[in-house]
Design a protein around this motif. Structure first.
Motif, PDB file in Angstrom:
ATOM      1  N   GLN A  76      22.170 -26.049 -11.224  1.00 33.79           N
ATOM      2  CA  GLN A  76      21.541 -25.374 -12.370  1.00 33.79           C
ATOM      3  C   GLN A  76      21.573 -26.229 -13.637  1.00 33.79           C
ATOM      4  O   GLN A  76      21.219 -25.749 -14.709  1.00 33.79           O
ATOM      5  CB  GLN A  76      22.265 -24.045 -12.627  1.00 33.79           C
ATOM      6  CG  GLN A  76      22.256 -23.085 -11.456  1.00 33.79           C
ATOM      7  CD  GLN A  76      20.843 -22.702 -11.042  1.00 33.79           C
ATOM      8  OE1 GLN A  76      19.991 -22.447 -11.898  1.00 33.79           O
ATOM      9  NE2 GLN A  76      20.591 -22.662  -9.738  1.00 33.79           N
ATOM     10  N   TRP A  77      21.972 -27.500 -13.534  1.00 33.85           N
ATOM     11  CA  TRP A  77      22.192 -28.308 -14.731  1.00 33.85           C
ATOM     12  C   TRP A  77      20.925 -28.552 -15.544  1.00 33.85           C
ATOM     13  O   TRP A  77      20.969 -28.671 -16.783  1.00 33.85           O
ATOM     14  CB  TRP A  77      22.820 -29.653 -14.354  1.00 33.85           C
ATOM     15  CG  TRP A  77      21.885 -30.617 -13.647  1.00 33.85           C
ATOM     16  CD1 TRP A  77      21.679 -30.729 -12.318  1.00 33.85           C
ATOM     17  CD2 TRP A  77      21.053 -31.602 -14.267  1.00 33.85           C
ATOM     18  NE1 TRP A  77      20.772 -31.710 -12.032  1.00 33.85           N
ATOM     19  CE2 TRP A  77      20.371 -32.283 -13.222  1.00 33.85           C
ATOM     20  CE3 TRP A  77      20.812 -31.993 -15.574  1.00 33.85           C
ATOM     21  CZ2 TRP A  77      19.471 -33.304 -13.459  1.00 33.85           C
ATOM     22  CZ3 TRP A  77      19.919 -33.023 -15.821  1.00 33.85           C
ATOM     23  CH2 TRP A  77      19.253 -33.661 -14.775  1.00 33.85           C
ATOM     24  N   LEU A  78      19.782 -28.609 -14.886  1.00 32.04           N
ATOM     25  CA  LEU A  78      18.550 -28.992 -15.582  1.00 32.04           C
ATOM     26  C   LEU A  78      17.995 -27.871 -16.452  1.00 32.04           C
ATOM     27  O   LEU A  78      17.278 -28.141 -17.424  1.00 32.04           O
ATOM     28  CB  LEU A  78      17.512 -29.445 -14.550  1.00 32.04           C
ATOM     29  CG  LEU A  78      16.328 -30.286 -15.055  1.00 32.04           C
ATOM     30  CD1 LEU A  78      16.775 -31.395 -15.979  1.00 32.04           C
ATOM     31  CD2 LEU A  78      15.553 -30.841 -13.877  1.00 32.04           C
ATOM     32  N   LYS A  79      18.354 -26.628 -16.149  1.00 28.11           N
ATOM     33  CA  LYS A  79      17.816 -25.493 -16.920  1.00 28.11           C
ATOM     34  C   LYS A  79      18.292 -25.520 -18.369  1.00 28.11           C
ATOM     35  O   LYS A  79      17.468 -25.475 -19.299  1.00 28.11           O
ATOM     36  CB  LYS A  79      18.181 -24.181 -16.237  1.00 28.11           C
ATOM     37  CG  LYS A  79      17.628 -22.952 -16.947  1.00 28.11           C
ATOM     38  CD  LYS A  79      17.951 -21.672 -16.184  1.00 28.11           C
ATOM     39  CE  LYS A  79      17.382 -20.450 -16.919  1.00 28.11           C
ATOM     40  NZ  LYS A  79      17.688 -19.195 -16.204  1.00 28.11           N
ATOM     41  N   PRO A  80      19.613 -25.564 -18.651  1.00 29.19           N
ATOM     42  CA  PRO A  80      20.037 -25.616 -20.056  1.00 29.19           C
ATOM     43  C   PRO A  80      19.624 -26.915 -20.754  1.00 29.19           C
ATOM     44  O   PRO A  80      19.397 -26.913 -21.969  1.00 29.19           O
ATOM     45  CB  PRO A  80      21.557 -25.499 -19.969  1.00 29.19           C
ATOM     46  CG  PRO A  80      21.914 -25.889 -18.580  1.00 29.19           C
ATOM     47  CD  PRO A  80      20.764 -25.480 -17.728  1.00 29.19           C
TER      48      PRO A  80
END
Length: 878
Positions: A220-224
């Motif tokens: 999920q790192w790319l979302k924030p």
């Protein structure tokens, strides 16, 4: 119901067939190539007929999701294979490949590594679990051995194209240059994609600099990261109005740094990174108000932790400081942080679990920090004088050696002259005062960080032992402003306070404009020499063999001032004919070169003490007939004059100098060794400069004296930064001046041409005679005294100084004036020794400086002709 079904049926079909597999348009685009390993197999189409439909609907792996969810390009630089592969694997395991533009790995200092390429290709081809949207799988194919159990998420398909590219640099070029290579490649690929219509210009790629060995841990790192870097669509975002009236979405030029988790699980999610006055890193607890603004999800950080940093690719390319000379990761990240805060929109640490990065390279005792010279580079580029003074103060407080202001200013000047130095940052960007007052308040803390350079420091996180500020008290430098002279100490009865060397340095005047980088580099290599006279008494007297008088008796001492005190008259019967001749020599001496008599007379009338020059000519008895021509022209202008010969003749100033070996051309080296030794033994204390040349040399003494007295040369022999004070110098930087030649074109073997002669100061002469002659080439017999002298000086890191004028024209000229006027190099310079040996030379009229000091191959009447033309002795009718 029918209306709903009619609207939803395409999506139902897409969901049914799309769930079977995630294809890639590059596979279909290359399906006609039977040799392409990414081509679809007929059996696969039969097994998954939905792929034929998705061939036209699903191309997000190549096209991405559009401007609101741009793709990311990952850059990893290192030299360890396992670290590089660990970072690449973490990207594949935790990134939606539909949003992965490229992983560019740079192996710095590695010629090739087939094992790394093979392993990265296997990851590319799906050997490890990876994501397409919300669907995770890996590929069967050649990665599952016969008899192995098949994972339920595995698929016998290769649905995406090449995502990794490995670059190798056999020579170690450093972190900055390696990152730049990767960004240039990504930019080129981006341009190609846009030209091919498979990338929209509105899609702003994100670049992620991932530390070698650092690993992403959450898919999920790319979302924030996207939320922090990419402005919402125009309907929801802000606009910036252009001059033509059009409005474009506002773009933020910021960066995000990822929180780090070391191998011990010490998760530093609540700390930012700052640096002190000597640019040592330190962990900083964020302010409560900063956390409150983002509900604790992010907070500003003055620096970068280094494990992972993301920004828009366009942001990185627009940063003004791109210094490719920076070598290690900490220095590169420090420069990047200063760029982002002072010239862009700053740095935030994303304080969420999904963006944490696991690494074993958190700041610790082995972190390589900037050397003192690198600290000076950052100070010169980013700091104003106030904060540069604080850095100097902190360095003096911390360093084990005594750093003086002279050394500090030398470092600053040296940094500014480097070809990669980013000039003008303080005019392009915010003032450093704003950054120190509002963002990096740790800067005002005195240097408490780890030791400089390659020495091991202390963990910045542990807290560092502060040194006592006694260094400033010992040096008598004001702690408030060490760049200014401290208040005079009060004198009590019987307790006089002596003047300190540091105080005198603060009063010295800087050279303006400063020396060029090339000149300063030459100066800084040589060590200052104490210039008091040292008597030499060698056991065998070689080469200090003295001189013989006319009767052959030893211990003869020549009167070097005799010619200056009693110059002969200038007699030239052929004056009219010589002046009437309109050849190239005439053109050079009337249209280009001149004697600067105006400056000479002004200096003479000023009453200042002039530098004294000793002129030394070498010849043999058969050449004595040439000396009267020198006596009637330029010789008397020298403060001291002597002719080294094999026969003493007082009438022409010739002195018999004994030497080892025969008196012949092929033994000039031994002759010159004895001549210099004689000069040192008898005249060293009486003169400031010493010039040597052959009996066919013409010297323009006024121009030479003005050059040697110039601010440039005076500062050069004083270390290159400051002009000398009025007090007599006790130390000098050795100077070796003349026409530079590169032997056979080799720039590592530069010497001074003996033809036009060469000049040295007291420090150079003392080094040559006292330290050089006893150790190097004492018994060699050769004619090339000029190259032998240069080789000895090279042993002491004394290199020929660049003596061209500001126009790039030569002061010391190895041929006649007319030859330089007409000479042009051949197309193939290897066929002409002069062209091959010359270094960055101008040809034709501009070859010779207007203020030339010497010419070669000037014999007999040619001496008088040059003299007449230069000093306006020609009759008015000529």
């Amino acid at each position: 119901v029918c209306l709903v079904l009619s609207c939803l049926w395409p999506f139902l079909i897409f969901m049914f067939w799309g769930g079977k597999s995630s294809s890639n348009s590059s596979s279909f685009l290359s399906s006609n190539n039977s040799n392409n390993t990414n081509a679809l197999r007929p059996s696969l189409l039969l097994k998954h007929p939905g792929l034929q439909f998705r061939k036209y609907l699903d191309r997000v792996d190549i096209l991405g999701y559009g401007p609101t969810h741009p793709r990311v390009a990952v850059v990893v630089v290192g030299e360890d294979r396992d670290d590089i592969l660990a970072s690449i694997e973490s990207v594949f395991r935790n990134t939606d490949l539909n949003r992965l533009f490229l992983i560019c790995a740079v192996m710095d200092g590695v010629k090739s590594d087939t094992a790394l390429v093979k392993k990265s290709n296997e990851m590319d081809e799906g050997a490890i679990p990876h994501w397409h949207g919300l669907h995770q799988h890996f590929h069967l194919g050649k990665f599952v051995k016969s008899g192995d159990d098949e994972d339920e998420n595995s698929e016998d398909v290769e649905p995406h194209g090449k995502k990794t590219y490995v670059m190798f640099s056999e020579d170690l070029q450093g972190m900055a240059a390696s990152r730049n290579d990767a960004v240039e490649f990504i930019s080129l690929l981006e341009k190609k994609h846009e030209q091919a219509g498979i990338k929209s210009p509105e899609e702003d790629l994100i670049v992620l600099f991932l530390q070698s060995g650092a690993e992403l841990v959450s898919p999920q790192w790319l979302k924030p990261v996207t939320s922090a870097l990419i402005v919402p669509p125009p309907l929801l975002g802000e606009y910036r109005k252009l001059s033509n009236g059009n409005a474009v979405p506002l773009k933020i030029a910021n960066a995000v740094s990822f929180p780090v988790q070391n191998d011990d699980g010490d998760f530093t999610r609540n700390e930012a990174v700052g640096f002190d006055a000597v640019f040592s890193p330190r962990w900083i607890t964020p302010k409560a108000q900063d956390l409150a603004l983002s509900n604790g999800n992010s907070f500003p950080s003055p620096g970068l932790a280094g494990a992972a940093t993301a920004m828009r690719l366009a942001t990185y390319r627009s940063l003004p400081s791109q210094d490719l000379s920076l070598q290690d990761e900490y220095a590169v990240n420090l420069d990047l942080a200063l760029n982002l805060w002072l010239c862009a929109d700053g740095i935030d640490i994303l304080n969420v679990d999904s963006t944490r990065v696991k690494t074993r390279h958190v700041f610790n005792a082995k972190t390589k920090l900037p050397s003192t010279n690198l600290v000076a580079r950052f100070a010169a580029a980013w700091l104003d004088s106030e904060y540069a003074a604080k850095t100097l103060k902190a360095l003096i407080n911390q360093e084990s050696f005594q750093l003086t202001r002279l050394e500090w200013d030398t470092m600053l000047s040296y940094a500014k002259e480097h070809p990669d130095f980013p000039n003008g940052l303080q005019n392009k960007c915010r003032p450093f005062t704003w950054f120190a007052d509002n963002i990096n308040t740790a800067f005002d803390e005195e240097g408490e960080g780890p030791k400089r350079g390659n020495e091991e420091g202390i963990s910045a996180k542990q807290g560092l032992k502060k040194k006592e500020p006694a260094a400033f008290e010992e040096k008598n430098i004001s702690p408030e402003n060490p760049m200014e002279l401290p208040p005079a100490a009060e004198k009590s009865e019987g307790n006089a306070v002596p003047e300190r060397k540091e105080d005198r340095q603060l009063e010295q005047k800087k050279l303006e404009p400063p020396l060029s980088f090339a000149r300063l580099e030459i100066i800084r290599k040589a060590k200052p020499v104490e210039i008091h006279y040292v008597k030499i008494t060698p056991e065998d007297k070689h080469p200090h063999m003295g001189a013989r008088d006319a009767d052959g008796n030893l211990d003869y001492v020549h009167d070097a001032t005799a010619l200056r005190k009693n110059p002969p008259d200038f007699e030239f019967p052929a004056l009219h004919d010589a002046c009437d001749k309109r050849d190239n020599t005439y053109k050079m001496l009337t249209e280009q070169v001149f004697v600067d008599m105006k400056s000479h007379e002004e200096k003479k009338k000023s009453g200042v003490n002039r530098d004294k020059i000793f002129c030394l000519v070498y010849t043999i008895s058969s050449g004595h007939s040439r000396i009267p021509y020198i006596q009637q022209t330029w010789g008397p202008k020298c403060d001291g004059f002597m002719v080294g010969s094999n026969k003493t003749d007082v009438s022409i100033g010739a002195v018999n100098i004994p030497h080892e070996g025969p008196e012949e051309y092929n033994n000039i080296w031994q002759k010159v060794r004895s001549m210099w030794s004689y000069i040192y033994d008898n005249y060293y204390n009486d003169y400031d400069w010493f010039h040597i040349g052959g009996d066919d040399l013409y010297l323009i003494v006024e121009n030479l004296r003005l050059y040697l007295e110039s601010d440039e040369i005076q500062a050069a022999q004083n270390g290159g930064i400051y002009l000398p004070s009025e007090e007599p110098l006790t130390h000098q930087t050795p100077l070796f001046l003349g026409r530079r030649f590169a032997y056979m074109g080799d720039m590592d073997d530069i010497f001074l041409s003996g033809g036009s002669g060469y000049t040295m100061n007291k420090a150079a002469l003392k080094t040559l005679v006292v330290d050089g002659f006893p150790k190097y080439f004492p018994h060699m017999h050769t004619f090339s005294e000029d190259t032998m002298t240069a080789r000895i000086f090279r042993k002491f890191n004394i290199f020929p100084y660049e003596t061209k004028d500001n126009a790039g024209s030569e002061r010391y000229n190895p041929f006649q004036p007319g030859h330089h006027w007409s000479y042009r190099p051949p197309a193939d310079i290897s066929k002409d020794w002069y062209a091959k040996y010359s270094i960055d030379v101008r040809w034709g009229k501009e070859h010779c400086s207007k203020h030339s000091v010497a010419f070669h191959y000037i014999k007999d009447d040619m001496q008088k002709r040059l003299h007449a033309l230069l000093y306006h002795l020609c009759p008015s009718t000529s």
